[in-house]
Design a protein around this motif. Structure first.
Motif, PDB file in Angstrom:
ATOM      1  N   UNK A  54      32.685  11.219  25.532  1.00 34.54           N
ATOM      2  CA  UNK A  54      32.517  10.705  24.171  1.00 34.54           C
ATOM      3  C   UNK A  54      31.270  11.233  23.461  1.00 34.54           C
ATOM      4  N   UNK A  55      30.084  11.269  24.101  1.00 32.34           N
ATOM      5  CA  UNK A  55      28.904  11.771  23.371  1.00 32.34           C
ATOM      6  C   UNK A  55      29.066  13.191  22.853  1.00 32.34           C
ATOM      7  N   UNK A  56      29.777  14.042  23.597  1.00 31.37           N
ATOM      8  CA  UNK A  56      29.954  15.419  23.153  1.00 31.37           C
ATOM      9  C   UNK A  56      30.825  15.472  21.898  1.00 31.37           C
ATOM     10  N   UNK A  57      31.905  14.697  21.886  1.00 33.59           N
ATOM     11  CA  UNK A  57      32.780  14.700  20.714  1.00 33.59           C
ATOM     12  C   UNK A  57      32.100  14.051  19.513  1.00 33.59           C
ATOM     13  N   UNK A  58      31.392  12.937  19.735  1.00 26.92           N
ATOM     14  CA  UNK A  58      30.710  12.263  18.623  1.00 26.92           C
ATOM     15  C   UNK A  58      29.669  13.189  18.006  1.00 26.92           C
ATOM     16  N   UNK A  59      28.879  13.854  18.851  1.00 25.20           N
ATOM     17  CA  UNK A  59      27.859  14.762  18.339  1.00 25.20           C
ATOM     18  C   UNK A  59      28.459  15.902  17.548  1.00 25.20           C
ATOM     19  N   UNK A  60      29.496  16.514  18.102  1.00 27.81           N
ATOM     20  CA  UNK A  60      30.114  17.660  17.438  1.00 27.81           C
ATOM     21  C   UNK A  60      30.852  17.229  16.171  1.00 27.81           C
TER      22      UNK A  60
ATOM     23  N   UNK B  22      28.512  16.046  13.165  1.00 25.28           N
ATOM     24  CA  UNK B  22      27.907  17.183  12.480  1.00 25.28           C
ATOM     25  C   UNK B  22      28.934  17.901  11.613  1.00 25.28           C
ATOM     26  N   UNK B  23      30.133  18.116  12.159  1.00 30.26           N
ATOM     27  CA  UNK B  23      31.182  18.807  11.409  1.00 30.26           C
ATOM     28  C   UNK B  23      31.595  18.011  10.176  1.00 30.26           C
ATOM     29  N   UNK B  24      31.760  16.699  10.331  1.00 33.00           N
ATOM     30  CA  UNK B  24      32.169  15.865   9.201  1.00 33.00           C
ATOM     31  C   UNK B  24      31.092  15.849   8.128  1.00 33.00           C
TER      32      UNK B  24
ATOM     33  N   UNK C 261      40.333  15.153  11.748  1.00 36.64           N
ATOM     34  CA  UNK C 261      39.426  15.920  12.597  1.00 36.64           C
ATOM     35  C   UNK C 261      39.516  15.439  14.036  1.00 36.64           C
ATOM     36  N   UNK C 262      39.634  14.109  14.211  1.00 28.72           N
ATOM     37  CA  UNK C 262      39.750  13.569  15.564  1.00 28.72           C
ATOM     38  C   UNK C 262      40.969  14.149  16.265  1.00 28.72           C
ATOM     39  N   UNK C 263      42.083  14.301  15.519  1.00 31.92           N
ATOM     40  CA  UNK C 263      43.263  14.888  16.112  1.00 31.92           C
ATOM     41  C   UNK C 263      43.130  16.385  16.318  1.00 31.92           C
TER      42      UNK C 263
END
Length: 347
Positions: free
Chosen positions: A117-123, A126-128, A279-281
């Motif tokens: 989860x931390x990797x996806x939240x961080x990435x 930032x992208x959003x 984006x999540x998908x």
């Protein structure tokens, strides 16, 4: 406070508005969670058989295979009636306990999600954030009458990338910057020879590895924000407050940001909520392309191994995250835009 007082009435209206939105959020979570429970099971795949297939692929033997499948079915409750499984599943969602993973037994689903989860939240954050800021700025400049034609032509160029899927953009960036130019790494979240920690070496390595995945999503998503903002900015040209700003002799920068961008930004928050979901998908494939250790890669592996508990856990958390963000944006809308009042909402 006296009943009928304006502040009392506003408070009651706000509570009713938030209550209706909260019930709608819970219904959406239940609907999405139910879909992700039944759809894999209607596919006809048996997750216990997938365990045997993984064992054979790893060079194991079929000796005692029936006993192994029976043990896994009993341990994970796959031999229970479907409605019993569904009831346990809903109970576990309420308790935030997704049980054990089939493909990584005896590790729990929540442990694996906690690591990814931390990797996806961080990435994703930032992208959003960057796609929202850059896209709205480009759209505002494209719709602003004072923008020069050359500037419009230059700013319109990135919008053509919007029609390309994020993973295709990722593959192009991967081929160009990782394989041809060899400027950036092509997989992973950080260099294997760097020790994880709050130090410049590790942070720099994380930024370097996350650059291409983030850019591939930003280039695709900023077009949606830009086109929406452009349309809103065009409609502000003849508004009374813009004519008033012109009569006051305000500077172009102040008219642009304070009277133009500020009054058109509220509707873009709805687009932001939609973008979070998409984006999540999209990160499922993007993270797989770059072998990034986030929820996308975790979900991809779970689908390949028919790991029902892991699939359910990842998707349910994604549903909760997206609906919670939409709920927060929804209740913040009347606070951001004074033209919207709680009393006008009856849905």
């Amino acid at each position: 406070m006296i009943a009928g007082h304006p502040r009392y009435v506003t408070k009651r209206l706000m509570q009713g508005y938030i209550g209706r939105r909260f019930v709608r959020m819970l219904f959406t979570i239940w609907l999405g969670a139910s879909a992700i429970f039944f759809i894999p099971r209607f596919g006809g795949n048996d997750p216990a058989d997938a365990v045997l297939g993984g064992l054979l692929a790893a060079g194991g033997t079929t000796e005692g295979a029936d006993e192994l499948i029976t043990a896994y079915s009993e341990r994970f409750g796959f031999d229970d009636p479907l409605l019993v499984q569904y009831g346990k599943y809903l109970k576990n969602i309420v308790l935030f306990d997704n049980g054990l993973s089939i493909s990584a037994f005896p590790a729990s689903v929540d442990e694996q999600i906690g690591r990814a989860l931390p990797w996806t939240i961080g990435l994703m954050s930032v992208a959003i954030l960057l796609s929202f800021l850059i896209g709205n700025l480009i759209g505002a400049l494209l719709g602003w009458p004072a923008t020069k034609p050359l500037t419009r032509a230059i700013l319109s160029m990135p919008l053509f990338i919007t029609a390309i899927p994020a993973f295709m953009v990722g593959l192009i960036l991967l081929w160009l910057f990782s394989f041809r130019l060899q400027w950036l790494p092509f997989s992973g979240a950080y260099d294997p020879d760097v020790a994880p920690g709050w130090n410049l070496s590790f942070i720099g390595s994380v930024v370097k590895h996350g650059f291409l995945p983030a850019v591939s999503v930003i280039l695709v998503r900023l077009g949606g924000f830009a086109l929406g903002m452009r349309g809103m900015m065009i409609t502000t040209a003849g508004q009374d407050y813009m004519l008033l700003a012109e009569a006051k002799g305000l500077s172009k920068r102040r008219k642009f940001f304070r009277y133009g961008v500020r009054n058109t930004l509220a509707p873009q928050l709805t687009e932001l909520g939609v973008a979070i979901g998409s984006i999540a998908g999209g990160f499922v494939i993007v993270e797989r392309v770059f072998n990034y250790p986030g929820l996308g890669s975790l979900l991809f592996r779970a689908i390949l191994t028919d790991d029902f508990p892991l699939i359910q856990g990842v998707v349910v958390y994604l549903i909760i995250g997206v609906t919670a963000m939409a709920f927060l944006l929804d209740i913040a809308y009347p606070l951001i835009d004074p033209r919207i009042s709680y009393s006008k909402d009856r849905s």
